[in-house]
Design an enzyme around this catalytic site. Sequence first.
Site, short mmCIF file in Angstrom:
data_model
loop_
_atom_site.label_atom_id
_atom_site.label_comp_id
_atom_site.label_asym_id
_atom_site.label_seq_id
_atom_site.Cartn_x
_atom_site.Cartn_y
_atom_site.Cartn_z
N LYS A 151 1.02 -1.27 0.06
CA LYS A 151 -0.07 0.03 -0.01
C LYS A 151 0.90 1.15 0.05
O LYS A 151 1.54 1.64 1.12
CB LYS A 151 -1.01 -0.27 1.15
N GLY A 185 -5.54 3.15 -0.23
CA GLY A 185 -6.49 3.32 0.67
C GLY A 185 -5.82 3.98 2.07
O GLY A 185 -4.69 4.46 1.76
N PRO A 215 -5.62 3.91 8.53
CA PRO A 215 -6.42 3.19 9.39
C PRO A 215 -7.56 2.13 8.83
O PRO A 215 -7.61 1.27 9.62
CB PRO A 215 -7.34 4.42 10.12
N GLU A 267 10.91 1.67 9.34
CA GLU A 267 11.84 3.10 9.23
C GLU A 267 10.86 4.12 9.57
O GLU A 267 10.19 4.36 8.94
CB GLU A 267 12.26 2.73 7.66
N CYS A 305 13.40 11.87 5.39
CA CYS A 305 13.86 11.58 6.89
C CYS A 305 15.19 11.69 7.28
O CYS A 305 15.41 11.97 8.43
CB CYS A 305 13.07 10.08 7.28
N GLU A 360 10.11 16.04 15.06
CA GLU A 360 10.09 16.05 13.55
C GLU A 360 9.29 16.83 12.97
O GLU A 360 8.08 16.79 13.08
CB GLU A 360 9.91 14.65 13.17
O1 TXE Z 1 2.69 9.43 8.17
P1 TXE Z 1 1.89 8.03 8.34
P2 TXE Z 1 1.84 10.73 8.02
C1 TXE Z 1 6.55 11.70 9.69
C2 TXE Z 1 6.53 13.12 9.38
C3 TXE Z 1 5.17 13.32 9.06
C4 TXE Z 1 4.36 12.36 10.13
C5 TXE Z 1 3.07 12.02 9.89
O2 TXE Z 1 7.03 13.80 10.58
O3 TXE Z 1 4.72 14.71 9.57
O4 TXE Z 1 5.35 11.45 10.07
O5 TXE Z 1 2.91 11.74 8.47
C6 TXE Z 1 0.16 4.22 6.70
N1 TXE Z 1 -1.33 0.95 9.73
N2 TXE Z 1 6.88 10.95 8.40
O6 TXE Z 1 0.69 10.79 8.90
O7 TXE Z 1 0.48 8.10 8.91
C7 TXE Z 1 -0.10 5.48 5.76
O8 TXE Z 1 -1.45 5.25 5.02
C8 TXE Z 1 -0.84 0.74 8.82
C9 TXE Z 1 8.10 10.45 8.30
O9 TXE Z 1 1.50 11.08 6.41
O10 TXE Z 1 3.05 7.17 9.11
C10 TXE Z 1 1.05 5.48 5.12
O11 TXE Z 1 0.86 4.65 3.76
N3 TXE Z 1 -0.58 1.81 8.06
C11 TXE Z 1 8.40 9.58 7.14
C12 TXE Z 1 2.07 5.01 5.84
O12 TXE Z 1 1.43 4.68 6.71
C13 TXE Z 1 -0.74 2.97 8.25
C14 TXE Z 1 7.61 9.77 5.82
C15 TXE Z 1 2.92 6.46 6.41
O13 TXE Z 1 1.88 7.26 6.86
C16 TXE Z 1 -1.48 3.30 9.40
C17 TXE Z 1 6.19 10.19 5.96
C18 TXE Z 1 -1.98 2.22 10.45
N4 TXE Z 1 -2.76 2.43 11.54
C19 TXE Z 1 6.05 10.74 7.38
N5 TXE Z 1 -1.66 4.53 9.65
C20 TXE Z 1 9.89 8.79 7.09
N6 TXE Z 1 10.19 8.28 7.99
O14 TXE Z 1 10.39 9.02 5.98
C21 TXE Z 1 -1.33 5.19 8.61
N7 TXE Z 1 -0.54 4.19 7.96
#
Ligand code: TXE
Length: 484
Positions: free
Chosen positions: A174, A205, A208, A249, A283, A384
Amino acid sequence: MDYLKNYINGTYCEAISGAWIDNYNPSTGAVYAQIPDADNKDIDAAYKAAQAAFPSWSTATIETRSRVLLKIADLIEVNLDSLAEAEARDNGKPLSLAKAVDIPRASANFRFFGNAITQFASEAHESVGLNTMNYTLRQPIGVVGCISPWNLPLYLFTWKIAPALAAGNCVVAKPSEVTPMTAYLLGEICTEAGLPPGVLNIVHGTGPSAGQAIVAHPNIKAISFTGGTETGAHIARTAAPMFKKLSLELGGKNPNLIFADCNYEKMLSVTVKSSFANQGQICLCGSRIYVEETIYEEFKKDFIAKVSALKVGNPFDDDTNIGALVSKPHMEKVQSYIKIAQEEGGSILYGGAPVTVAGSENGYYLQPTIIEIKDNGCRVNQEEIFGPVVTIMPFKTETEALELANGVKYGLSATLWTSNIDRTMRLSAQIQAGIVWVNTWLNRDLRTPFGGVKQSGVGREGGFEALKFFTEAKNVCISYDADI
Ligand code: TXE
């Protein structure tokens, strides 16, 4: 309006529920596509396709798997222009960056793991004197889940999928719902490359719903995830009781330690990149800059001069250095930190304000922002932000610099600028991070381990580490009769 589809069992289909999610172009703020709002029913369909494909993919010869992966790499290259345009539109990053980095790297991921699998070997241990031979059988895990974020969409999506497939697994993947486009386009490429149906299933999708369904699926046995630390913790809570293999990661708040004895000009131009490349949404960006006191004022002046020359603009303009932030909520999050910085007593040395780009007035553009701080513990320096915002602060001694660098909960990467080899050796060993770059940044050899310590995650990907993650090691112990 584009309507994206899930790619399940080699064919494109809508979500079973028929529900859709809006997909925004961040450079204009307009909805330009709809993506399936998949839930656990779609994930289960993807799982079933993957499970059905597993017996034949996991026993396909290494050459067969390698050939398909190399073909996917070739086709990504052939489609570089259209994929880069799709990435820039979906994510807001400069087209030039997508062309030079994101899409070439997606191709390189498939090429690297298509080749690496032909060299992957396991160990044998002879128990000398006991007439016993052990060997390690590395077997594919089965159906695995790959979940990726929005900052480097195809780059990170393929970084997970390629080793998983190379090792003989079938995948339910995904991409982020914020940037689904290039993952959607990858399905077609995989079909054209001859990847058998069901081996890779791409489902769209929200986290959550679709993401959670992957993590909670009882028969998806390993999860490779890149994203926020909070989400990673939630995933770990769901997966741990099922004893799934996990590679997480997560976030970073990476220090840049700049010593007076460094190559100043090289440091200056790389530091501009490590601060603001991809709008600071990597990151690995060096978001905390610590400078030796003796060159602090000079650095401040030169850094501000270079940063103020960066052009914030439409991702499709050739001279754009900084494009749009990925989404409205993210833009608001980053702006909220600029406000927090001021409340905490930080000084905005440059930037801090939204930018109106002619012709794209509703896009999410922000000036590159430099904040001078006095307290290492302030929130803008601890949390972050993941946007075009860096903090800067002077230090006096190497000991102090090390303390400042390690004084956060994250530990992904660090960059060290010095020409002193003793200092390099000392600090590289003591900095709490998964990667230490010395006199360089984002310099990646795909054979090296990649990952973080502390709250930046658990596990390592890259090179054979990734192939180890995506296989189970089995010890086979054979006792033999030494007498003829
Ligand atoms: O990331 P999410 P978000 C950090 C950065 C950013 C913060 C939030 O600080 O502001 O995280 O970003 C999926 N079960 N990074 O909310 O939610 C989601 O659909 C399974 C750092 O956009 O972590 C997406 O595909 N999957 C970073 C993926 O997780 C779930 C890069 C990442 O989304 C889920 C991005 C769940 N319960 C944000 N909830 C890096 N390390 O490079 C969400 N997802």
